[in-house]
Structure formats: structure tokens, C-alpha cells
Design an enzyme around this catalytic site. Structure first.
Site, PDB file in Angstrom:
ATOM      1  N   CYS A  75       7.072  12.448   2.833  1.00  0.00           N
ATOM      2  CA  CYS A  75       8.003  13.009   3.807  1.00  0.00           C
ATOM      3  C   CYS A  75       8.389  14.427   3.410  1.00  0.00           C
ATOM      4  CB  CYS A  75       9.254  12.133   3.876  1.00  0.00           C
ATOM      5  SG  CYS A  75      10.521  12.838   4.941  1.00  0.00           S
ATOM      6  N   TRP A 124      -9.800  -1.051  12.444  1.00  0.00           N
ATOM      7  CA  TRP A 124      -9.250   0.298  12.361  1.00  0.00           C
ATOM      8  C   TRP A 124     -10.300   1.381  12.208  1.00  0.00           C
ATOM      9  CZ3 TRP A 124     -10.838   1.341   7.492  1.00  0.00           C
ATOM     10  CH2 TRP A 124     -10.822   0.305   6.542  1.00  0.00           C
ATOM     11  N   GLU A 146       0.819  -1.212   0.000  1.00  0.00           N
ATOM     12  CA  GLU A 146       0.000   0.000   0.000  1.00  0.00           C
ATOM     13  C   GLU A 146       0.856   1.267   0.000  1.00  0.00           C
ATOM     14  OE1 GLU A 146      -2.730  -0.560   3.309  1.00  0.00           O
ATOM     15  OE2 GLU A 146      -4.062  -1.705   1.996  1.00  0.00           O
ATOM     16  N   GLU A 153      -6.421  -8.031  -0.787  1.00  0.00           N
ATOM     17  CA  GLU A 153      -6.854  -8.050   0.615  1.00  0.00           C
ATOM     18  C   GLU A 153      -8.318  -7.664   0.705  1.00  0.00           C
ATOM     19  OE1 GLU A 153      -4.720  -5.542   3.317  1.00  0.00           O
ATOM     20  OE2 GLU A 153      -2.785  -6.032   2.456  1.00  0.00           O
ATOM     21  N   GLU A 178      -3.067  -5.412  15.235  1.00  0.00           N
ATOM     22  CA  GLU A 178      -4.242  -5.889  14.507  1.00  0.00           C
ATOM     23  C   GLU A 178      -4.822  -7.160  15.099  1.00  0.00           C
ATOM     24  OE1 GLU A 178      -3.667  -3.761  10.235  1.00  0.00           O
ATOM     25  OE2 GLU A 178      -2.600  -5.645  10.508  1.00  0.00           O
ATOM     26  N   PHE A 233      -7.347  -7.574  16.825  1.00  0.00           N
ATOM     27  CA  PHE A 233      -8.811  -7.663  16.763  1.00  0.00           C
ATOM     28  C   PHE A 233      -9.343  -7.510  15.342  1.00  0.00           C
ATOM     29  CE2 PHE A 233      -7.950  -6.419  21.219  1.00  0.00           C
ATOM     30  CZ  PHE A 233      -8.385  -7.611  21.795  1.00  0.00           C
TER      31      PHE A 233
HETATM   32  C1  GAL Z   1      -4.342  -3.138   4.916  1.00  0.00           C
HETATM   33  C2  GAL Z   1      -2.890  -3.556   5.076  1.00  0.00           C
HETATM   34  C3  GAL Z   1      -2.775  -4.833   5.859  1.00  0.00           C
HETATM   35  C4  GAL Z   1      -3.627  -4.763   7.087  1.00  0.00           C
HETATM   36  C5  GAL Z   1      -5.043  -4.485   6.693  1.00  0.00           C
HETATM   37  C6  GAL Z   1      -6.019  -4.433   7.835  1.00  0.00           C
HETATM   38  O1  GAL Z   1      -4.443  -1.807   4.628  1.00  0.00           O
HETATM   39  O2  GAL Z   1      -2.293  -3.724   3.814  1.00  0.00           O
HETATM   40  O3  GAL Z   1      -1.429  -5.033   6.202  1.00  0.00           O
HETATM   41  O4  GAL Z   1      -3.146  -3.754   7.916  1.00  0.00           O
HETATM   42  O5  GAL Z   1      -5.093  -3.245   6.051  1.00  0.00           O
HETATM   43  O6  GAL Z   1      -7.315  -4.127   7.388  1.00  0.00           O
HETATM   44 ZN    ZN Z   2      12.312  12.785   3.673  1.00  0.00          ZN
END
Ligand code: GAL
Ligand code: ZN
Length: 663
Positions: free
Chosen positions: A156, A312, A151, A304, A352, A354
Site C-alpha cells: 500500500c 485465473w 499468501e 495448495e 472461483e 470454475f
Molecule cells: C491461491 C489462493 C486460494 C485460491 C487459489 C486458486 O492463490 O490461496 O485461495 O484463490 O489460489 O488457484
Molecule cells: Zn497504506
């Protein structure tokens, strides 16, 4: 180059993080995977610290054993290049690799993604781990694909990044005088006299120069792409036939996926629909269509998704039974050849723990894992769909540069947003079962009968000319509000708007007028409707007025216009019509273009899309529905025949292959 599926039917699997488990569990994992029909796992996305515990010292033994185990079980590996999460030693020994935010604060390790994309040591260490992995596993029988980083999206603002930004700007503009002109620095005394004065858009007292910001977006995206290409080239040199990918995030603003797309062998995406949002099915469909567009119409990979709740969001709604299957099959219908999850086994520790997984904490003897296993097994019935295209006669134009330019501070209204506009226009097509391709500005439009441009705030002369030529050559075009406003420097094009499109539209405007509440409108000689948020003071320069404003200061003025130009038709919409009105407009534009949905009488809540010859019907609604089908067929998921209709319970799916009845 091997194909994505390499003759294995649809791919099914997920992120596999065996380093979080003792080795005894791995064997059980492999058995469970096989039972669930898993044929692809992504390994090592976050394994850098484990693979290289200190700079230059590698520990590959455990990964050897994981890959061997997968190979023994017939499971292909999408092997990750772990650059998304550098080990603490990188930030500790080379603090300049840690990213700096707009306010000048350095971000620490302890999470993930902590790197400056322009940092020399980060780039070197990335190449070194990439080379080591490629050399070691090039010939491993499990290796099926490379997964670079994760992702991409890091930004920066440090001094190293400032230097890289300057050199990017030198390439673009050559000299400071040209940069000053492009950035319009006579405004607010911003003229630059020395390259050393030029910096990233760091936190400043008030609104930052919009062209400086636009170039920053461009630069940041290019810098991540440069990092991707470095790894990809190292991999290609060692394994020319193994495809290389990096996983996208749908409509993710920071990276111009059109520029990444051509550099990848396989397009892959991560997709986490919001469970509580009634627009999720349409939004997800649109995202899948974007992926198909990025893949140039070829199959893509859902890298994914979640089997249940993520962790999250603030309040993480679960997925009801059947939902994971429905969502996964939606991706198949829209061109995915692989359905993978984050992640295989739910983590016991870490940020992560949960987050849902294919094997939950409670183990394999669970409702959730049973669903996963059943879904993996049923995908075998759809093997014939792999590689098949999703034909579309309608295209929607969407570009990152215009998105960046539009959504900056200091514009008439913050309420007109690029992806929201796109979705609004997409919904009526989705609801009618009309397939849509998402294409970039400047794309070849010759295959389409209808092209919709929900918003294209920034448009180049060539791209505008291509739209004009498309209409004059017989195409039907719909253009939404606040389009064609600025040039590629984000300078306003002066004259009646939209300057580069007004001729083909047969209409032009002079004022943008954000609205304070509902806006009364009426179809010309017909029914009233409402619009919102946005209006424009327009006139016809030859176009037919299809709808007009009826209330307020604009009463009697055009709101929607339609113009015959050359062999085609161009529509302009100078407001944001309510959904029903937009649906009516879509219907008329489809009639102009002679395009219909895949079937008549589609009940609300049902998605219909054809992939190859297979008709997918997906019930996103809360009630059981009867869906008429255009021809007799067999449901590839159940083997049941369907003569003239199918009955779909909530979250049910049919995948009908037409069947010629035997006499
Ligand atoms: C994605 C990420 C994964 C994991 C997932 C959880 O954005 O690529 O590593 O964090 O979210 O939903
Ligand atoms: Zn930088």
C-alpha cells in the site's frame, strides 16, 4: 511443538470452505473425506465476515460444528486466521484500511486482499479476531495447525504507509544525511531536507531512484512479516505446541521468504504449475527445493495445488488423468509431508466457481474424484517417507534482495532475470537426477561439494567473502553473469567486475554487452555452441579460458573461465549459453566436485530423486520408458518388485525402497 505430521504419515486434504454450503452437505463431506484418506483440512481462510459479522460480535457456532464434525471423523484442522480478506465493514467504517496503489487510487472491497498492511485499525482488528479464535479453539481436539492469513503479498502506498516507511527508514539509517547518501540523492536533485518529504515510490514521471525502490521492497516485506508475527505471537501464547504457518507462493517477488522462513513453525506453499509449459516439471521441482531450503531441510507442506484446471489464467488447460498424482508425488519426492488442494468442494458461486476441486460440481461419482480418492488412499503406502530428508551435495544461491535490485528499470537489459537464470542453471541438474538445495546468500556452504550462483547482482562483502572462503577451502563454485555488481545500497562497485569475487574467479571484466541475436562461442579447442542475450568483455587474470566468443566484436575473448583457487575451483560464465552448453558446463563442474546423479542412464523426461532411502522415478514425458535402477527394490505404490529396471508409462511414478535380496 508437535511435528508436522504428528505420527499420521503423510497429510492429505485441502482447503475446506463449508460456509459456502448448507449443513446437510457437511456430513457428506466428512464421509467422503474419510473415504478419500483426507486427514487434514484448512478451514476458515475466507471466513472473517461470517465469524465476525460486525466489529466485536462473533458467530462461532457454525465453526464449532465444523470442527466437531472433523474431530469425529479423525480429520485434523489447520485453522485459519482470516486476515487475508477483511469484511466490508472494515473498509466501510475505516476507509483508511483500504489499500492505495502507486497512482494514488484506493482499492475497494468486493474481492479479497483489500487492506493496508500498516493500517492501525486493520492491525487491531486482525489481532482481535486472532485472539478470539485462539481463545475459543485452543483446546479443540481437531486443532492441528494455525494458518495465518493467505499468501501474504499486499502493498500500500497511502499516507499511513508512508509514515511507517519513514519510521522503518529512520531505524535503518538514523538520520537524513545517511539516507541521502544511501539513496544517492545528489543524482537528479533528489536530496531530502525533512523526513516529511520522504514518500513511497509513487507514480512519477520517469525512472524512480533504485535505492528508494529497493528499500521499499524491503519495507513492504518487513511490514507483512510484522503483521504475521503479531498473530503468531498471540497464537503461540495460547497454544505453544500448535505449529503456525502461512502459505507461500513459490518464487513470489514481493515477500522475502528467507526472512519469513525463520519465523514460521512449518513452511507451506501453494503451487500451480502451468500445464502447457514443457519447463513446468523442472520449475516445480525447483520451487519444491526452495521450500525445502526455506524449511532448513526439514519437511514442508504443499498447502495448495489444483486437481485440474485453475480459473485465473487466460485459457485454463485441464490436467490429463494421472497428472494430479504425478504432481503430488513430485512434491513428496522433494520433501513434502503433506499434499493439499485448493479446494475440497468446487464453489457454486463467487469468483472461483470454475476452479477445479477435489469434489467437482458433478459430484463424487466422477473420474476426477475417483482419482483424488485413489491418490489419497495410496499415500498410506508412503507413510514411512514422512519426515525423511532429501540429501543434496549441490546448492544454488538465491536471494530476494538481489532479485529486487536486479529487476528494476534502467539496467543494461531487461532480459536477464533472477528466477529465469536460476531455472536455466537448475535444468541440467534436474535432468541428470542431481538433487539441489536452494540456499540464501551467506548460507553455511560446508555441506556442499558444488555451489552454483546463477546470478547474484547484489552481494554484500561478507557474502562474497564466504563464497571465496568456500572455494579456497576446497569447494567448487559456478558464478553466472552480472553478479557481484552492486553493494547492498545498490550502488555499483567500481573497478573491474565482479569486484568482490574477481580474485577467487581469477578473471575480471570491464563492459556488459547485451547481444542483439545469437552469440557464437566455442569450447576451448573444441566444439562450437551458441549463447544469447548477454555478453561481457572479460579477461583472464590467471583463470583457464574454457570457452571463448568466436563471433562479433568479442571474437577471441573469454566467455567461460575456470580457476583453481586454494583447494577449490571457481567458474565464471560471462554469457547465457544455450541449454546444451549449460548442461555440458554443469557436467564439468559436477566432475570437478565429484558429484553424480542418483542413477546412470536416466531417460529424458524422467525425474529421479532420492528421499531418505526411497528412490522416486517420475515420468513427465509422453512415452513409455524403461528406467534402469541401481539396486533391487520394491515399489511402495504398487508393491511390485523391481530387479534391474522399471517401466514407466507417461505420468507414471515408482517409489522404490531398496530391498536386500534374501539368499
Ligand atoms: C491461491 C489462493 C486460494 C485460491 C487459489 C486458486 O492463490 O490461496 O485461495 O484463490 O489460489 O488457484
Ligand atoms: Zn497504506
Amino acid at each position: 511443538m508437535r511435528t508436522l505430521t504428528d505420527g499420521r504419515g503423510l497429510l492429505f486434504g485441502g482447503d475446506y470452505n463449508p460456509e459456502q454450503w448448507p449443513e446437510e452437505v457437511w456430513k457428506q463431506d466428512a464421509e467422503l473425506m474419510r473415504a478419500a484418506g483426507v486427514n487434514l483440512v484448512t478451514v476458515g481462510v475466507f471466513s472473517w465476515a461470517r465469524l465476525e459479522p460486525e466489529p466485536g460480535r462473533h458467530d462461532f457456532g457454525w465453526l464449532d460444528r465444523v470442527l466437531d464434525l472433523m474431530a469425529e471423523h479423525g480429520i485434523a484442522v489447520d485453522l485459519a486466521i482470516p486476515t487475508a480478506s477483511p469484511p466490508p465493514w472494515l473498509g466501510h467504517r475505516w476507509p483508511e484500511t483500504l489499500p492505495v496503489d502507486e497512482g494514488g487510487h484506493r482499492l475497494w472491497y468486493g474481492s479479497r486482499n483489500q487492506f493496508c498492511p500498516s493500517s492501525g485499525p486493520y492491525r487491531e482488528r486482525s489481532q482481535s479476531i486472532t485472539t478470539a479464535l485462539a481463545d475459543r479453539y485452543a483446546a479443540h481436539p481437531a486443532l492441528a495447525m494455525w494458518h495465518v492469513g493467505n499468501e501474504y503479498g499486499e502493498v500500500c502506498h497511502c499516507d499511513v504507509s508512508a509514515r511507517a516507511f519513514r519510521s522503518w527508514l529512520r531505524d535503518r539509517y538514523g538520520d537524513l544525511a545517511t539516507l541521502n547518501e544511501a539513496w544517492g540523492t545528489t543524482f537528479w536533485s533528489q536530496g531530502y531536507g525533512d523526513w516529511a518529504e520522504v514518500v513511497p515510490p509513487r507514480r512519477a514521471p520517469y525512472i524512480i531512484n533504485p535505492t528508494q525502490r529497493l528499500d521499499w521492497w524491503r519495507f513492504c516485506s518487513d511490514e507483512l512479516l510484522a503483521h504475521f508475527r503479531e498473530q503468531r505471537d498471540l497464537l503461540r501464547a495460547r497454544t505453544p505446541s500448535v505449529p503456525v504457518t502461512t502459505n507461500f507462493m513459490g518464487f513470489f517477488k514481493r515477500v522475502d521468504y528467507w526472512s519469513f522462513a525463520g519465523e514460521q513453525d512449518v513452511i507451506s506453499n501453494d503451487c500451480y504449475p502451468e500445464p502447457g509449459d514443457p519447463l513446468s516439471p523442472a520449475r516445480t521441482a525447483l520451487t519444491h527445493d526452495l521450500m525445502r531450503g526455506l524449511a532448513g531441510g526439514r519437511p514442508w507442506l504443499l498447502m495448495e495445488q489444483a486437481t485440474g484446471a485453475v480459473n485465473w489464467r487466460e485459457h485454463n488447460l485441464p490436467k490429463p488423468p494421472g497428472q494430479l498424482r504425478l504432481e503430488s508425488l513430485q512434491a513428496v519426492a522433494r520433501g513434502a509431508d503433506g499434499l493439499c488442494y485448493f479446494q475440497w468442494r468446487a464453489s457454486r458461486f463467487g469468483a472461483e466457481r470454475f476452479h477445479a476441486a477435489m469434489v467437482p460440481h458433478a459430484g463424487p461419482d466422477t473420474r476426477l474424484h475417483a482419482e483424488v480418492r485413489a491418490h489419497g488412499q495410496e499415500l498410506r503406502g508412503l507413510a514411512g517417507v514422512a519426515g525423511e530428508p532429501v540429501p543434496a551435495r549441490v546448492a544454488m544461491v538465491f536471494g530476494w534482495e538481489s532479485w529486487w535490485a536486479l529487476e528494476d528499470r534502467g539496467r543494461p537489459s531487461d532480459r536477464l532475470n533472477a528466477v529465469d537464470q536460476l531455472l536455466r542453471y537448475y535444468v541440467p541438474f534436474f535432468e541428470r537426477g542431481v538433487s539441489v538445495d536452494v540456499v540464501p546468500p551467506g548460507a553455511d556452504l560446508s555441506a556442499y561439494a558444488l555451489v552454483v550462483v546463477p546470478n547474484l547482482f547484489l552481494v554484500g562483502d561478507g557474502d562474497a567473502a564466504a563464497l571465496t572462503a568456500y572455494v579456497n577451502g576446497g569447494g567448487v563454485l559456478v558464478v553466472g553473469p552480472f553478479s557481484g555488481v552492486v553493494d547492498p545500497h545498490s550502488h555499483v562497485r567500481t573497478g573491474r567486475f565482479p569486484v568482490p569475487l574477481r580474485e577467487v574467479l581469477g578473471a575480471s571484466g570491464e563492459e556488459w554487452l547485451p547481444a542483439s541475436g545469437p552469440v557464437a562461442c566455442r569450447w576451448h579447442g573444441g566444439a562450437p555452441f551458441e549463447a544469447e542475450t548477454w555478453t561481457e568483455l572479460l579477461r583472464s587474470d590467471g583463470a583457464e579460458v574454457v570457452a571463448e566468443f568466436t563471433g562479433g566484436d568479442l571474437a577471441g575473448r573469454p566467455a567461460i573461465l575456470r580457476h583453481r583457487s586454494g583447494e577449490g575451483v571457481a567458474w565464471y560464465v560471462g554469457t547465457m549459453p544455450e541449454p546444451a552448453a549449460l548442461a555440458a558446463l554443469a557436467g564439468r563442474a559436477l566432475a570437478d566436485a565429484g558429484v553424480t546423479g542418483v542413477l546412470d542412464g536416466l531417460p529424458p523426461g524422467v525425474e529421479a530423486v532420492r528421499r531418505g532411502e526411497v528412490l522416486f522415478l517420475l515420468n513427465h514425458g509422453a512415452t513409455t520408458v524403461r528406467v534402469p535402477v541401481p539396486e533391487p527394490g520394491v515399489d511402495l505404490l504398487t508393491g511390485s518388485p523391481a530387479d534391474d529396471h522399471v517401466t514407466l508409462a507417461p505420468r507414471a511414478v515408482a517409489a522404490l525402497r531398496p530391498e536386500v535380496p534374501t539368499a
